[in-house]
Design a protein around this motif. Structure first.
Motif, PDB file in Angstrom:
ATOM      1  N   HIS A  15       0.849  -1.364   0.114  1.00  0.00           N
ATOM      2  CA  HIS A  15       0.144   0.128  -0.058  1.00  0.00           C
ATOM      3  C   HIS A  15       0.679   1.158  -0.060  1.00  0.00           C
ATOM      4  O   HIS A  15       1.802   1.223   0.792  1.00  0.00           O
ATOM      5  CB  HIS A  15      -1.028   0.071   1.222  1.00  0.00           C
ATOM      6  CG  HIS A  15      -1.936  -0.991   1.267  1.00  0.00           C
ATOM      7  ND1 HIS A  15      -3.294  -0.949   0.787  1.00  0.00           N
ATOM      8  CD2 HIS A  15      -1.859  -2.250   1.637  1.00  0.00           C
ATOM      9  CE1 HIS A  15      -3.900  -1.911   1.050  1.00  0.00           C
ATOM     10  NE2 HIS A  15      -3.042  -2.895   1.370  1.00  0.00           N
ATOM     11  N   PHE A  87      -5.321   9.817   3.979  1.00  0.00           N
ATOM     12  CA  PHE A  87      -5.050   8.404   4.448  1.00  0.00           C
ATOM     13  C   PHE A  87      -5.996   7.642   3.443  1.00  0.00           C
ATOM     14  O   PHE A  87      -5.639   6.476   3.060  1.00  0.00           O
ATOM     15  CB  PHE A  87      -5.696   8.114   5.825  1.00  0.00           C
ATOM     16  CG  PHE A  87      -5.445   6.949   6.362  1.00  0.00           C
ATOM     17  CD1 PHE A  87      -4.081   6.504   6.591  1.00  0.00           C
ATOM     18  CD2 PHE A  87      -6.292   5.936   6.279  1.00  0.00           C
ATOM     19  CE1 PHE A  87      -3.843   5.379   7.105  1.00  0.00           C
ATOM     20  CE2 PHE A  87      -5.957   4.572   6.840  1.00  0.00           C
ATOM     21  CZ  PHE A  87      -4.575   4.348   7.094  1.00  0.00           C
ATOM     22  N   LEU A  88      -7.067   8.026   3.089  1.00  0.00           N
ATOM     23  CA  LEU A  88      -7.980   7.242   2.114  1.00  0.00           C
ATOM     24  C   LEU A  88      -7.678   7.201   0.353  1.00  0.00           C
ATOM     25  O   LEU A  88      -7.960   6.599  -0.321  1.00  0.00           O
ATOM     26  CB  LEU A  88      -9.453   7.967   2.209  1.00  0.00           C
ATOM     27  CG  LEU A  88      -9.906   7.672   3.718  1.00  0.00           C
ATOM     28  CD1 LEU A  88     -11.595   8.249   3.631  1.00  0.00           C
ATOM     29  CD2 LEU A  88     -10.036   6.195   4.259  1.00  0.00           C
ATOM     30  N   GLU A  90      -4.919   6.198  -1.952  1.00  0.00           N
ATOM     31  CA  GLU A  90      -3.455   5.196  -1.838  1.00  0.00           C
ATOM     32  C   GLU A  90      -3.710   4.565  -3.204  1.00  0.00           C
ATOM     33  O   GLU A  90      -4.344   4.663  -4.061  1.00  0.00           O
ATOM     34  CB  GLU A  90      -3.755   4.363  -0.569  1.00  0.00           C
ATOM     35  CG  GLU A  90      -5.148   3.559  -0.885  1.00  0.00           C
ATOM     36  CD  GLU A  90      -4.804   2.157   0.263  1.00  0.00           C
ATOM     37  OE1 GLU A  90      -3.938   2.068   0.849  1.00  0.00           O
ATOM     38  OE2 GLU A  90      -6.044   1.830   0.422  1.00  0.00           O
ATOM     39  N   GLN A 103      -9.616   9.572  -3.383  1.00  0.00           N
ATOM     40  CA  GLN A 103     -10.851  10.068  -2.571  1.00  0.00           C
ATOM     41  C   GLN A 103     -10.842  11.670  -2.762  1.00  0.00           C
ATOM     42  O   GLN A 103      -9.982  12.399  -1.983  1.00  0.00           O
ATOM     43  CB  GLN A 103     -10.490   9.690  -0.922  1.00  0.00           C
ATOM     44  CG  GLN A 103     -11.623  10.282  -0.119  1.00  0.00           C
ATOM     45  CD  GLN A 103     -12.861   9.220  -0.157  1.00  0.00           C
ATOM     46  OE1 GLN A 103     -12.702   8.116  -0.203  1.00  0.00           O
ATOM     47  NE2 GLN A 103     -14.017   9.972  -0.090  1.00  0.00           N
TER      48      GLN A 103
END
Lengths: 179, 98
Positions: A15, A87-88, A90, A103
């Protein structure tokens, strides 16, 4: 993975998110906004005709304190929202494809995949002093169809990522191409 | 029918406390009530925004452990700032605030 179904035999390798330094630069505007109420009284006191207005920013008074609290609450919440979006967003490298999860904002999410078998060329691009020092760069994956590009902006250690992608790109079978 | 004379209309005490005479008429709300109203609106907006963000965390973070410290930090700091706005006591943030 909720975002996409893994094929049989496929596994997640890595990731990747944008480099933390880029996230910090995104936070900078919120930090500046948060500091404004503390800076204004000092700035007003520097200009004698305006100095009397500095009393409005006496945060020991309930009204000014409530204003400061609301201002900081909104700044903090906006910064936390930026962290949520960071964070969302990726990239997921699996053994068969690269998945780009964007996102853009709340309730606006885009998930796209590029199968490694279609990749013809992977290019890394690190330009600038800070990106060179911190190892921040872009990766461009090109398919046989020239109009299809997959660009990963601002990722950490792009060379390692490129090598990892190339490691999982399946080698062409010469017999399959008839050569 | 009662034999009591009609009494003049008396507004609720909440309104009464905020009424001051002025050239244009009586003011309906005190400054304190307006401030409380604004704070209430801000807190409602905060609650809706937080609800939406937490929904996204739970739905899309792929069960990452970061969700718990991230959400907890948001709630702790937000509640401290709300308490500061309301009462002047920001708990653990007090040393950073005037």
């Amino acid at each position: 993975m909720k975002e996409f179904e893994l094929e049989p035999g496929e596994h997640v390798v890595l990731h990747v998110r944008k480099h933390w330094f880029l996230f910090l630069t995104e936070l900078l505007p919120y930090a500046i906004i948060a500091v404004i109420p503390f800076a204004i009284p000092n700035l007003l006191s520097l200009a004698p005709p305006m100095a009397s207005y500095a009393d409005i920013f006496n945060y020991h008074e309930p009204l000014a304190r409530a204003g400061l609290g609301v201002w900081l609450l909104m700044s903090w919440t906006a910064a936390w929202g930026a962290f949520t979006r960071y964070f969302l967003n990726e990239w997921v490298l699996t053994s068969q494809r690269i998945v780009n999860i964007k996102q853009r904002r709340f309730f606006s999410r885009e998930v796209s995949s590029l199968f490694l078998s279609r990749i013809q060329d992977v290019t890394t691009d690190v330009s600038g002093v800070i990106p060179s020092l911190l190892g921040i760069g872009n990766i461009k994956a090109q398919t046989a169809a020239e109009d299809i590009e997959f660009v990963m902006h601002g990722i950490p250690r792009p060379e390692q990522m490129r090598d990892l992608i190339l490691k999982y790109v399946p080698e062409e079978d010469p017999q399959a191409t008839g050569i | 029918m009662t034999d009591q004379p009609l009494q003049p209309f008396a507004p609720p005490a909440f309104f009464e406390s905020g009424m001051y005479g002025s050239a244009l008429g009586n003011r309906l709300f005190s400054t304190g009530a307006v401030v409380i109203g604004i704070l209430l609106v801000v807190f409602i907006i905060w609650a809706v925004y937080t609800l939406v963000a937490v929904y996204h965390w739970f739905k899309y973070s792929n069960a990452s452990w970061i969700i718990f410290p991230a959400v907890a930090a948001h709630f702790f700091i937000s509640f401290a700032l709300m308490a500061y706005a309301l009462s002047g006591n920001a708990f653990f943030l007090m040393s950073y605030l005037p």
